[in-house]
Write an enzyme that holds these catalytic residues in place. Structure first.
Site, PDB file in Angstrom:
ATOM      1  N   GLU A  12       0.906  -1.221  -0.012  1.00 40.97           N
ATOM      2  CA  GLU A  12       0.079   0.100   0.005  1.00 40.97           C
ATOM      3  C   GLU A  12       0.869   1.243   0.026  1.00 40.97           C
ATOM      4  OE1 GLU A  12      -2.753   2.348   3.258  1.00 40.97           O
ATOM      5  OE2 GLU A  12      -2.673   0.336   3.354  1.00 40.97           O
ATOM      6  N   ARG A  32       0.531  10.138   1.668  1.00 37.68           N
ATOM      7  CA  ARG A  32       0.942  11.157   2.632  1.00 37.68           C
ATOM      8  C   ARG A  32       1.984  11.950   2.272  1.00 37.68           C
ATOM      9  NH1 ARG A  32       0.999   6.383   7.634  1.00 37.68           N
ATOM     10  NH2 ARG A  32      -1.058   5.958   7.167  1.00 37.68           N
ATOM     11  N   THR A  59      -4.367   5.991   2.287  1.00 34.52           N
ATOM     12  CA  THR A  59      -4.792   7.271   2.813  1.00 34.52           C
ATOM     13  C   THR A  59      -5.362   8.253   1.695  1.00 34.52           C
ATOM     14  OG1 THR A  59      -2.683   7.212   3.759  1.00 34.52           O
ATOM     15  CG2 THR A  59      -3.918   9.174   4.193  1.00 34.52           C
ATOM     16  N   LYS A  97     -11.199  -2.164   5.810  1.00 33.56           N
ATOM     17  CA  LYS A  97     -10.099  -2.047   6.404  1.00 33.56           C
ATOM     18  C   LYS A  97     -10.545  -1.412   7.805  1.00 33.56           C
ATOM     19  CE  LYS A  97      -6.217   1.442   7.231  1.00 33.56           C
ATOM     20  NZ  LYS A  97      -5.615   2.427   6.581  1.00 33.56           N
TER      21      LYS A  97
END
Length: 213
Positions: A47, A51, A75, A135
């Site tokens: 993943e 960020r 994210t 998740k």
């Protein structure tokens, strides 16, 4: 793609590699050697978070240069980022939480969405739309293994990717649960080792982690 088809895609991606390193890219020079070290250790899905501004470029590079690796985007916070990671070639999308906007985008998405949840109400919000894979974040802080065991009762056909606060030592307890699809975390590729370029150490962490299942 339908949500059912996207569920099957996720299950296939994680059938043989139930670990998901969560990676934040600070230098494009790190991308290929980092992923090669993880792959050599037996980890074939990653993943790449958004960020940093390099997240999209890293996804594009990996899809071009390492097509055998399952590359997800993490994210993802809104519709603009959602479309951007689809365009970059992400094979699945991970969000830290679930908004109505993100859930609706995932319903008709060409790639699977793993919406982030921490409560039964959030699971229900996705469940009513057809989601069966989520998740769990932040996993440890929100209840960890006991919470997932409790979710197994009312949500018998749901599986989770717990992420957040999980370590090499705590991962086996999660992987032992029937409703865990995969386990995500940063322990497999610590930022300190990436900054050092210590790919051999990351490969060893990958091997130790892959041995868990």
């Amino acid at each position: 793609m339908s949500l059912l088809e996207n569920t099957h895609t996720l299950d296939a991606l994680f059938a043989h590699s139930r670990l998901l390193p969560v990676i934040t890219i600070e230098s494009m020079h790190d991308v290929l050697p980092l992923i090669d070290a993880l792959a050599a250790g037996g980890i074939n899905n990653v993943e790449i978070t958004l960020r940093t501004p390099l997240g999209l470029s890293a996804i594009e590079l990996l899809r071009l240069e390492r097509p055998a690796i399952g590359v997800g985007a993490g994210t993802v916070m809104d519709s603009m980022q959602f479309q951007a990671v689809v365009d970059a070639g992400a094979q699945f999308i991970v969000t830290p939480g679930c908004t109505d906007e993100l859930l609706q985008l995932g319903v008709d998405s060409p790639v699977p969405l793993l919406p982030g949840v921490a409560t039964a109400s959030e699971v229900l919000a996705g469940y009513r739309l057809g989601y069966r894979r989520f998740k769990l974040f932040p996993a440890q802080a929100s209840g960890g293994v006991p919470l997932l065991e409790a979710f197994a009762g009312p949500f018998g056909d749901v599986r989770f990717c717990p992420t957040g606060g999980i370590t090499l030592d705590s991962a086996p307890a999660y992987l032992a649960l029937n409703n865990v699809l995969c386990v995500g975390g940063t322990w497999m590729a610590p930022r300190s080792l990436i900054r050092e370029g210590n790919w051999a150490a990351i490969q060893r962490l990958g091997e130790e982690s892959a041995a868990l299942f």
